[in-house]
Design an enzyme around this catalytic site. Structure first.
Site, PDB file in Angstrom:
ATOM      1  N   ILE A 159      56.515  41.499  35.375  1.00 63.80           N
ATOM      2  CA  ILE A 159      57.104  40.383  36.107  1.00 63.80           C
ATOM      3  C   ILE A 159      56.083  39.330  36.481  1.00 63.80           C
ATOM      4  O   ILE A 159      56.445  38.290  37.040  1.00 63.80           O
ATOM      5  CB  ILE A 159      57.831  40.868  37.379  1.00 63.80           C
ATOM      6  CG1 ILE A 159      56.867  41.639  38.287  1.00 63.80           C
ATOM      7  CG2 ILE A 159      59.042  41.715  37.019  1.00 63.80           C
ATOM      8  CD1 ILE A 159      57.469  42.068  39.603  1.00 63.80           C
ATOM      9  N   GLY A 160      54.822  39.570  36.189  1.00 68.58           N
ATOM     10  CA  GLY A 160      53.829  38.568  36.529  1.00 68.58           C
ATOM     11  C   GLY A 160      52.429  39.026  36.204  1.00 68.58           C
ATOM     12  O   GLY A 160      52.200  40.151  35.744  1.00 68.58           O
TER      13      GLY A 160
ATOM     14  N   GLY B  91      48.602  38.602  38.077  1.00 70.04           N
ATOM     15  CA  GLY B  91      47.813  38.121  39.196  1.00 70.04           C
ATOM     16  C   GLY B  91      46.349  38.014  38.836  1.00 70.04           C
ATOM     17  O   GLY B  91      45.940  38.257  37.691  1.00 70.04           O
TER      18      GLY B  91
ATOM     19  N   MET C  27      44.072  39.923  39.621  1.00 73.27           N
ATOM     20  CA  MET C  27      43.444  41.221  39.430  1.00 73.27           C
ATOM     21  C   MET C  27      44.173  42.091  38.423  1.00 73.27           C
ATOM     22  O   MET C  27      43.859  43.266  38.292  1.00 73.27           O
ATOM     23  CB  MET C  27      43.374  41.952  40.779  1.00 73.27           C
ATOM     24  CG  MET C  27      42.458  41.296  41.780  1.00 73.27           C
ATOM     25  SD  MET C  27      40.761  41.235  41.189  1.00 73.27           S
ATOM     26  CE  MET C  27      40.424  42.978  41.074  1.00 73.27           C
TER      27      MET C  27
ATOM     28  N   ASP D 291      41.951  32.935  49.243  1.00 70.53           N
ATOM     29  CA  ASP D 291      42.619  32.405  48.053  1.00 70.53           C
ATOM     30  C   ASP D 291      44.051  31.971  48.376  1.00 70.53           C
ATOM     31  O   ASP D 291      44.977  32.227  47.605  1.00 70.53           O
ATOM     32  CB  ASP D 291      42.621  33.440  46.924  1.00 70.53           C
ATOM     33  CG  ASP D 291      42.870  32.799  45.556  1.00 70.53           C
ATOM     34  OD1 ASP D 291      42.615  31.586  45.406  1.00 70.53           O
ATOM     35  OD2 ASP D 291      43.310  33.509  44.641  1.00 70.53           O
TER      36      ASP D 291
END
Length: 501
Positions: free
Chosen positions: A218-219, A221, A223, A335
């Site tokens: 779903i994504g 990041g 990391m 961040d």
């Protein structure tokens, strides 16, 4: 237990049940494809028989019809309750052998089929089964290898016909050629099983992490990759962030480990919650967090443009609550950016703000410098000037970044834009931002002043802390507030969701 590392693992029975269900679904595909093909051939033959007597006799047509009934019954049964592994393997072999057996019987009774059609039929079914049905290479070899021998036996029984006609050499050449083709097909089937079976095993190992079953990516990041997942026992949705061995260097693992440990310390409702953390035996690190249905602020603005001032106030004020808890615990996010703040639907409510991705979080009391990994930490578009100058991050650096987020939400543009990251960083150091009201009409003066104060070059000129910033935001005169009804109406009209990044 399944090979998913220490601690929370799926039991063997759970793992086997899931694998059996997958095998049963694929077998049903094979039976369904076989039934459709056989039915099409049978209907064509019936049509030809009605028109001109057909090319099969009564025996061949009867065998074909019986095979259709059996294959259809198998297809229907495989759509019912789950079957145990031995039964599925028996059905696996039966489906292939029944299909070939029907062809052999028709060939034996209706020689007019010719020498070439039966090997082609065998080749089709052997390879189709290897592609559709997950099986080990050895199982595919055991099931498929006898078939070329049976074809040879059936075809050889007609050798006397060719001998009588004086063409024995041609007959033997045809048989040997087609035997070579059939064994080549068996080899392809074994290779296909090796590829699909091995891939399936690898996927299963990756899809099962601790108590969590991965469903889809779903994504991605800073990391690693993020997957939607389900807890095996609680059936609770979760988002699992996965760090693969390919990027799991010592420093990266240290950051990943720090992210989960620091995030787990945070309990505020506006901060994403962490459930579990672990690693697999083959080098994959992961942690599970709450699954959030919604959209991040960057995607929101890209899709729908700048937000109403009242909604901007709501988002920033809620983000302040998350940051205040982190700062009170001595943590700096480092961040904060539009893609790391989500608007979610949660518990029947809308526009719930969640701060995510604490991969660069820093303990204020730690000896480690912000430059310890050999580079400046953060995102150029939201980086505070003091961080660029080499100073350690403080809570006021997060407030600068939040001011950049507010500017983006109000105007639909970044505070500073340039062709390169270094040019953006230089502007943070040397240029004053264009006031939001010059980029968009209708920006309240007091809200504009709050955003510009957050963007002060001198950290001491910004708000003292997130709580003070939140109080100033809530005191703004931005017209009608952003109510729950506003949020409900917006989500109803613009329901396009993403998930935890």
């Amino acid at each position: 237990m399944s090979d998913v590392g220490p601690g929370l693992a799926l039991s063997d029975s759970q793992f086997e049940n899931e694998t059996n269900l997958y095998l049963q679904r694929r077998l049903r595909w094979f039976y369904g494809a076989t039934f459709v093909l056989a039915l099409a051939i049978w209907l064509v033959d019936i049509g030809e028989w009605l028109l001109e007597g057909g090319k099969f006799g009564e025996t061949g047509r009867l065998v074909h019809g019986l095979a259709l009934v059996v294959v259809g019954a198998g297809f229907a049964r495989l759509g019912g309750r789950p079957l145990p592994r031995p039964a599925l393997r028996a059905i696996d072999a039966t489906g292939l052998w029944l299909s070939i057996g029907a062809g052999l019987t028709i060939y034996a009774t209706e020689y007019e089929m010719g020498l070439s059609q039966l090997p082609a039929l065998v080749l089709l079914f052997v390879i189709a089964r290897a592609v559709l049905v997950p099986s080990s290479p050895l199982a595919t070899l055991v099931i498929s290898a006898p078939l070329p021998i049976l074809v040879l036996a059936v075809q050889s029984s007609y050798g006397v016909i060719y001998i009588d006609e004086g063409v024995q050499g041609e007959f033997m050449d045809e048989i040997l050629w087609r035997q070579m083709l059939l064994w080549f097909g068996v080899g392809i089937a074994v290779f296909a099983s090796q590829a699909t079976f091995g891939l399936r095993r690898q996927v299963e190992k990756l899809r099962t992490l601790g108590q969590y079953h991965l469903e889809e990516q779903i994504g991605r990041g800073s990391m690693g990759e993020v997957y939607r997942a389900t807890h095996a026992l609680l059936k609770r949705p979760a988002a699992v962030k996965l760090l693969s061995p390919e990027i799991a260097g010592r420093d990266t693992i240290a950051r990943f480990d720090r992210e989960v440990q620091q995030t787990a310390r945070l309990t505020h409702p506006n901060t994403i919650r962490v459930f579990d953390y672990g690693f697999t035996g083959d080098g994959y690190y992961y942690y599970a967090m709450e699954y959030l249905e919604g959209t991040d602020l960057e995607a929101l603005v890209e899709q729908h443009g700048a937000l109403p001032p009242a909604r901007v106030i709501h988002v920033l004020a809620e983000a302040c609550r998350s940051l205040q808890e982190a700062h009170d615990l001595g943590l700096v996010h480092r961040d904060i950016k539009p893609s790391n703040i989500l608007l979610c639907r949660l518990g029947g409510e809308h526009d719930i703000v969640k701060v995510v991705d604490f991969g660069l979080v820093r303990d204020i009391g730690a000896v480690e410098s912000d430059q310890s990994f050999g580079h400046i930490c953060g995102t150029p578009e939201t980086m505070a000037p003091e961080i660029i100058d080499g100073a350690d991050a403080t809570p006021r650096a997060d407030l600068y970044a939040l001011g950049c987020v507010g500017y983006y939400l109000l105007t639909g543009t970044r505070v500073f834009d340039a062709d390169t990251a270094m040019a953006v960083i230089a502007k943070h150091l040397t240029e004053d931002p264009i006031p939001p009201s010059e980029r968009r009409t209708g920006v309240p003066a007091d809200l504009e002043q709050i955003v510009l104060r957050c963007l002060a070059k001198d950290a001491s000129a910004r708000f003292a802390d997130a709580a003070t910033l939140r109080s100033a935001l809530l005191a703004c005169n931005a017209g009608p507030g952003w109510s729950e009804q506003n949020a409900d109406d917006w989500w109803r009209d613009h329901v396009k969701t993403s998930t935890t990044p």
